[in-house]
Design an enzyme around this catalytic site. Structure first.
Site, short mmCIF file in Angstrom:
data_model
loop_
_atom_site.label_atom_id
_atom_site.label_comp_id
_atom_site.label_asym_id
_atom_site.label_seq_id
_atom_site.Cartn_x
_atom_site.Cartn_y
_atom_site.Cartn_z
N HIS A 165 0.85 -1.19 0.00
CA HIS A 165 0.00 0.00 0.00
C HIS A 165 0.88 1.24 0.00
O HIS A 165 1.56 1.53 0.98
CB HIS A 165 -0.92 -0.02 1.22
CG HIS A 165 -1.83 1.16 1.28
ND1 HIS A 165 -2.86 1.33 0.39
CD2 HIS A 165 -1.85 2.24 2.08
CE1 HIS A 165 -3.48 2.47 0.66
NE2 HIS A 165 -2.89 3.03 1.68
N ASP A 167 0.96 5.16 -0.20
CA ASP A 167 0.21 6.42 -0.14
C ASP A 167 0.94 7.49 -0.94
O ASP A 167 2.10 7.78 -0.63
CB ASP A 167 0.09 6.89 1.31
CG ASP A 167 -0.83 6.01 2.13
OD1 ASP A 167 -1.97 5.77 1.68
OD2 ASP A 167 -0.40 5.54 3.20
N ASP A 279 -7.92 1.25 1.84
CA ASP A 279 -7.63 2.23 2.89
C ASP A 279 -8.57 3.44 2.96
O ASP A 279 -8.57 4.12 3.97
CB ASP A 279 -6.17 2.71 2.77
CG ASP A 279 -5.62 3.23 4.09
OD1 ASP A 279 -6.17 2.86 5.16
OD2 ASP A 279 -4.67 4.03 4.07
N ASP A 416 1.49 -1.31 4.48
CA ASP A 416 1.96 -0.03 3.95
C ASP A 416 3.44 -0.12 3.54
O ASP A 416 4.27 -0.57 4.32
CB ASP A 416 1.83 1.05 5.03
CG ASP A 416 0.37 1.36 5.35
OD1 ASP A 416 -0.52 0.70 4.77
OD2 ASP A 416 0.13 2.24 6.20
N HIS A 560 -6.57 9.43 -0.42
CA HIS A 560 -7.29 9.34 0.85
C HIS A 560 -6.52 9.91 2.05
O HIS A 560 -7.01 9.78 3.17
CB HIS A 560 -7.74 7.90 1.11
CG HIS A 560 -6.61 6.91 1.12
ND1 HIS A 560 -6.25 6.18 0.02
CD2 HIS A 560 -5.74 6.57 2.09
CE1 HIS A 560 -5.22 5.41 0.33
NE2 HIS A 560 -4.88 5.63 1.58
ZN LIG Z 1 -3.40 4.79 2.69
#
Ligand SMILES: [Zn+2]
Length: 1148
Positions: A165, A167, A279, A416, A560
């Protein structure tokens, strides 16, 4: 009166309207000779030709308008016939007929009632106790049992899906993450997947993937393509980011998806089929609508309220067909897999017991930096322990499998920013392969386990479901508001960092305007120069790059942790800077496109970025600053003002600019006719007016998508009416400084009676103590109490108690406290011919309600604006509450992503913070008599805690982290603006049912459109030194009221990267609307009862060379087959209510 006569009257009436409009147009034509510069005979010939051209253009418009009227007539006839057949109608005058009959489009919209099949989440909420009992090892669930022979017939088919994951910004900026982690993950992926064809991986964030792609060489790119072709690497969702689903508007959601999909098509030639959203903090069906429209058939979601998850697990409905609330067909259905447990990390994905699952996260092998908080570490798999380990894991798999209807099981392997280092790949893949091999060697265990992608999983699932004729249940509704444990509801992020939530929407509307104007400009140029040529000096490639960067900045912000306001301070600044630069760049696209379009003589076009021909009338000085109007310096020469109407509707708008003189006037540049205007003061302080700048407001009639010019000049003193002011402070009259305006105090008995303003459509009363709204009255006599209040929420007290932060809203037990003040606010009442308003200046906010004196529907809503500054506070949240006497019970309605409305029920069994929902653009309350709608220009949290109440959270300042990984509070507050329209509508009582599908009224849609897409105001130098200009009127009339031009987006030239192609994406959204409140007066746009729409007529006189329906992200393999592409007019397309339709179009 007999029905036959009514019909005759109706037909006659429409013909009269048609004739009158033709007459009116002819009259207009005679009065609009453009001002000519007749210096040279050559010039005269050119200009005469131009005048003839203009006349032909107008005739064309006129004919097209006539066609529209004929189609209206046809619809009316059809409508009347229908009503005769059904025995309705037959009232005794044509006006009553119109009142009794809903507008033709209503019937179409009202067909969209929800079915009663399947699961309605609203009912689930009514049903569940929300008691949060301890479930044992699966704390929020229950004990899962099995006999052991369940898989004897059909073995357990397990797909272990490795993921990382990433971000695109959170604790670090996008670039920092890329440098430190993401590029290494992707580099290692190439090597490690290449080593063993059984290994798999999924990837979702195209923002990162495309950046990495530009860094790698051709050889590596070829390897990526091989992995994709072999099915080892699956690109899932394919959006630019894994978007937030609460605060994001559907324009931006679709745009970021299109940006990702277009990139994938160009560089990898693939189209995603599975969605992956593990997420985002709650899930919206608007997202699944877009994904389905973009060609996806399956999705995985994760962050759903733990009680809802448990219920779905008990019912074995964790896999379901997610259907749109308004859709009675299965067209919009998407297969959804909801992950059952707490998180998407390894401890919470293999089965119900995290202490066991953590032992199978081989990244946590002892000696590493990560460990298992349950204190039992993973062991490397050896010949000695493989049996014991395999059986331990199998037990978890089997328990998890019992929650699903098929024996196909999805387990994910990642977290993550995982797989950064090469040894992590080895640890996970080698140890799991040993376990899988063991399972293979022991058929008596009845499990087939392997690494897989989502495509592998869903293919097996659908295979197994159809083999056993098992069907999945249907679910309608959304998954807000998310709670991950206890009473920790994630309703804080619906408002966190409201400054940037507003900036997001400013960029969105700027981008949409720039897209449309740029596409129209290129089409006009190609027509003008012929042969697919563009103006030689026009920087088309540079502008296309600006558009691309703008799209990507908006797209990145839909992440997000971005629009949600849940990133660290430096990351927020990084996002803000990207949004800010994108707006500045897009303004350049708007300015030079408008310049070329307006020039009468195109050879005069030149591009000089240091000295642009047009400039915006305001300046944004920094990423955290609000726009400031630049005062226009006036002389005897008129100054030229250019207005762009980015909406597809003819609109009457009040335009306000700042000038350096109290005596200024405005005239239409084409006709020379002065327009209604008003001078108002620019207030430097609550009671101190500027003596150097003044606000000039005027009423502009703006045809759809037009560029029109106005002249601003100095006028003799007193010729433009000046606003009159009453300035008042309760029990403490202020000293007011204003040289140029009449200011009077409130005296005697008037000082204690309510303040009142009115226009043709609305009268309002406000408190003389605070200036805040108290009630509204409609011309029908309907009076409703609507009190505006401001309140504070605090957070919980006590040193070891969880407190509000960026994600969570955890208010103190005392609830909201009324905003109190020691010194009453200064109140300023403005009265003028163009607008009137009441402003209240409190210490923490300035609140204004404004009425526009406009005849049409634009005058029907009350504009509310707030300027909030809570930087002096700590652990406080400011809300604006409307307290009305609308008997709404515990029901209210909020929008999802600006795309659809969702009913909400305020429930006592839930804590206060659970009753807050996201509001992207609107919310309403209603009873049998009226509906009160709040339309907003920014996303915020909204609640209706008691019947008749509606409140929005304006800003939050929180000193502490809320333990969701961010590691900081929210204390970077700024001076923040928010803007709304408030609309009170009467309801035809019999129309109000208990249906859970409600739509905005047509009037609310039009009001929301003008709120979100304000006219763009540009200024040029003195008129006499300028070349001759003419207005640009690309559409002959407004689009039908319910059809929104979502975008007209130039696509990239496939043969030449970075260049605009001749193809544009035409996106039309036909809105569903409610007819229980009929707009009165009727807006100027039309309706059609038919789903079939003639696109040539709709967009006339834009010449469409060809048009081809496509998927929502315009992937070539979603295009209609070439045979179906419509080369010749009439191009008829089906536009269904509520649905977005996408077309690949070539404009001639
Ligand atoms: Zn995230």
């Amino acid at each position: 009166m007999k029905r036959g006569r009514v019909l005759v009257l109706l037909v006659g009436g429409v013909f009269c309207v048609a004739l009158m409009s033709i007459y009116h147009m002819l009259e207009l034509m005679q009065g609009t000779e453009p001002p000519c510069n007749r210096d040279t005979p050559e010039g005269k010939v050119v200009e005469d030709l131009t005048v003839i051209q203009q006349k032909i253009d107008r005739l064309e418009h006129l004919l097209s308008d006539n066609n529209r009227l004929v189609s209206m007539l046809r619809d009316s006839l059809f409508q009347h016939k229908q009503s005769q057949e059904s025995g309705r109608g037959g009232t005794n005058n044509s006006n009553a007929l119109r009142q009794a009959e809903p507008p033709p489009g209503c019937r179409l919209a009202e067909d969209l009632k929800d079915g009663d099949d399947g699961v309605q989440l609203l009912n689930v909420y009514d049903l569940l106790p929300f008691d949060n009992p301890d479930g044992g090892v699966w704390k929020q669930g229950f004990e899962i049992t099995y006999r052991g022979d369940e898989w004897a017939e059909q073995p357990l088919e397990l797909f272990l899906v490795p993921h990382s994951h990433n971000d695109p910004g959170w604790l670090k900026t996008f670039d920092r993450y890329y440098q430190d982690q993401t590029q290494h993950i992707l580099n290692n992926m190439l090597v490690k997947l290449g080593e063993d064809s059984r290994r798999k991986m999924i990837w979702s964030e195209i923002s990162f993937f495309s950046k990495w792609w530009s860094d790698i060489d051709e050889q590596k790119r070829a390897m990526v393509k091989r992995l994709v072709e072999a099915g080892q690497l699956e690109l899932v969702t394919g959006g630019w980011v894994m978007a937030d689903e609460a605060n994001s508007h559907y324009y931006a959601l679709l745009d970021q998806l299109m940006e990702g999909h277009q990139w994938l098509q160009t560089h990898l030639g693939v189209k995603p089929s599975s969605g992956w959203a593990v997420d985002p903090f709650g899930h919206s069906p608007s997202m699944t609508y877009l994904l389905k429209g973009a060609g996806l058939s399956n999705i995985v979601i994760q962050r759903v309220h733990y009680t809802v998850k448990k219920h779905f697990a008990q019912q074995r409905t964790l896999e379901f067909l997610w259907r749109q609330t308004w859709d009675s067909s299965s067209r919009s259905d998407i297969t959804c897999h909801m992950m059952p447990f707490y998180s998407y990390d390894v401890p919470h994905t293999c089965g119900p017991n995290p202490a066991v699952c953590c032992q199978f996260d081989f990244h946590r092998l002892s000696g590493g930096r990560v460990f298992c908080p349950w204190k039992i570490s993973p062991q490397p798999i050896t010949e000695e322990n493989v049996k014991e380990r395999a059986l331990l894991l199998l037990d978890q798999y089997r328990q998890k499998s019992r929650l699903f209807r098929s024996p196909v099981l999805l387990v994910t392997l990642g977290d993550d920013f995982r797989y950064v280092e090469s040894n992590e790949w080895d640890a996970q893949f080698n140890n799991y392969q040993k376990l899988f091999d063991y399972f293979d060697q022991h058929p008596e265990l009845h499990i087939k386990a392997r690494f897989g992608t989502l495509a592998d999983y869903f293919a097996a699932l659908h295979r197994r479901l159809s083999a056993t004729e098992t069907s999945l249940p249907t679910v309608r509704g959304d998954f807000f508001t998310y709670a991950d444990r206890d009473d920790h509801y994630w309703s804080g992020y619906f408002t966190s960092r409201p400054f940037y939530k507003r900036l997001d929407r400013t960029l969105e509307s700027t981008l949409r305007a720039a897209e449309i104007l740029f596409s129209l400009t290129l089409a006009e140029m190609r027509r003008f120069y012929g042969n697919n040529k563009l103006a030689p000096e026009f920087p088309a490639r540079e502008h296309f790059l600006r558009l691309t960067t703008g799209r990507r900045s908006l797209a990145l912000f839909q992440h997000h942790d971005a629009v949600t306001g849940t990133a660290r301070d430096p990351v927020v600044i990084d996002y803000g800077t990207r949004l800010f630069h994108a707006i500045l760049n897009l303004r350049q696209v708007l300015q030079s496109s408008a310049h070329w379009l307006l020039l009468m003589d195109k050879s005069q076009y030149h591009h000089d970025q240091s000295k642009p021909f047009l400039q915006m009338d305001d300046v944004i000085s920094a990423q955290d600053a609000l726009p400031q109007k630049t005062p226009l310096m006036l002389s005897d020469e008129p100054r030229l003002l250019i207005l762009f109407n980015p909406t597809e509707q003819l609109r009457t708008s009040v335009i306000s600019i700042v000038v350096d003189s109290p005596d200024a006037g405005v005239a239409n540049a084409e006709t020379g006719q002065p327009v209604a205007a008003q001078m108002s003061a620019v207030w430097l302080e609550p009671s101190k007016a500027s003596t150097e700048s003044f606000q000039l407001s005027f009423i502009a009639e703006l045809p759809p998508l037009s560029l029109v010019a106005y002249h601003v000049t100095k006028v003799p003193a007193g010729s433009t009416p000046r606003a009159r002011y009453v300035v008042h402070r309760h029990n403490d009259p202020p000293a007011v400084r204003s040289e140029h305006f009449q200011v009077s105090p409130l005296q005697g008995s008037t000082a204690s009676s309510p303040l009142s303003l009115s226009n043709k459509h609305l009268q309002i009363w406000s408190s003389p103590e605070t200036g805040l709204l108290q009630k509204l009255r409609l011309p029908s006599g309907l009076v409703r109490r609507v009190q505006v209040q401001f309140l504070w929420y605090g957070t919980r007290t006590g040193s070891n108690r969880d407190k509000s932060g960026a994600y969570l809203f955890l208010p103190g037990e005392e609830g909201a406290q009324l905003y109190s003040f020691t010194k009453p606010p200064l109140i300023r009442v403005t009265r003028g011919p163009v607008f009137s308003e009441i402003t209240s200046c409190f210490q923490h906010f300035t609140h204004t309600v404004r009425l526009f004196h406009l005849n049409g529907h634009a005058g029907k809503s009350l504009e509310i604006s707030n300027m909030v500054d809570i930087r002096s506070e700590s652990n406080r949240e400011l809300v604006m509450r409307l307290v009305s006497d609308v008997s709404s019970g515990n029901r209210f309605y909020t929008d999802l992503n600006g795309f659809q409305m969702q009913q909400r029920r305020t429930l006592d069994k839930l804590p206060l913070q659970a009753n807050f929902y996201p509001m992207t653009s609107s919310a309403f309350l209603q009873d049998s008599r009226s509906r009160l709608t709040l339309l907003s220009a920014q996303s915020q949290a909204v609640a209706s805690l008691r019947p008749g109440e509606l409140e929005v959270v304006l800003d939050r300042r929180l000193q502490q982290d809320d333990n969701r990984g961010l590691g900081q509070g929210v204390t970077d507050n700024k001076l923040t603006a928010s803007l709304y329209h408030l609309l009170l509508e009467e309801i035809r009582a019999q129309e109000v049912g208990g249906a859970s599908v409600e739509h905005l009224s047509l009037l609310a849609h039009l009001s929301s459109l003008s709120l979100s897409h304000q006219p763009i105001v540009m200024v040029a130098g003195s008129a006499s030194q300028l070349p001759n200009l003419r207005p640009f009127l690309p559409l002959s009339s407004s689009l039908p009221c319910d059809i929104h031009l979502l975008n007209l987006r130039t696509l990239e030239e496939p043969q030449e990267a970075g260049s605009p192609s001749q193809e544009v994406a035409l996106l039309l959204h036909r809105k569903g609307f409610d007819c229980s409140a009929a707009p009165e007066p009727l807006p100027s746009c039309t309706w059609s009862v038919h789903e079939e729409v003639n696109l040539d007529d709709l967009l006339a006189p834009l010449p469409l060379r060809w048009i081809r329906r496509s998927g929502l992200t315009l992937l070539r393999d979603h295009d209609e087959p070439p045979a179906a592409s419509q080369q010749q007019a009439p191009r008829i397309a089906q536009l269904r209510p509520m649905e977005i339709s996408a077309f690949r179009v070539q404009l001639d």
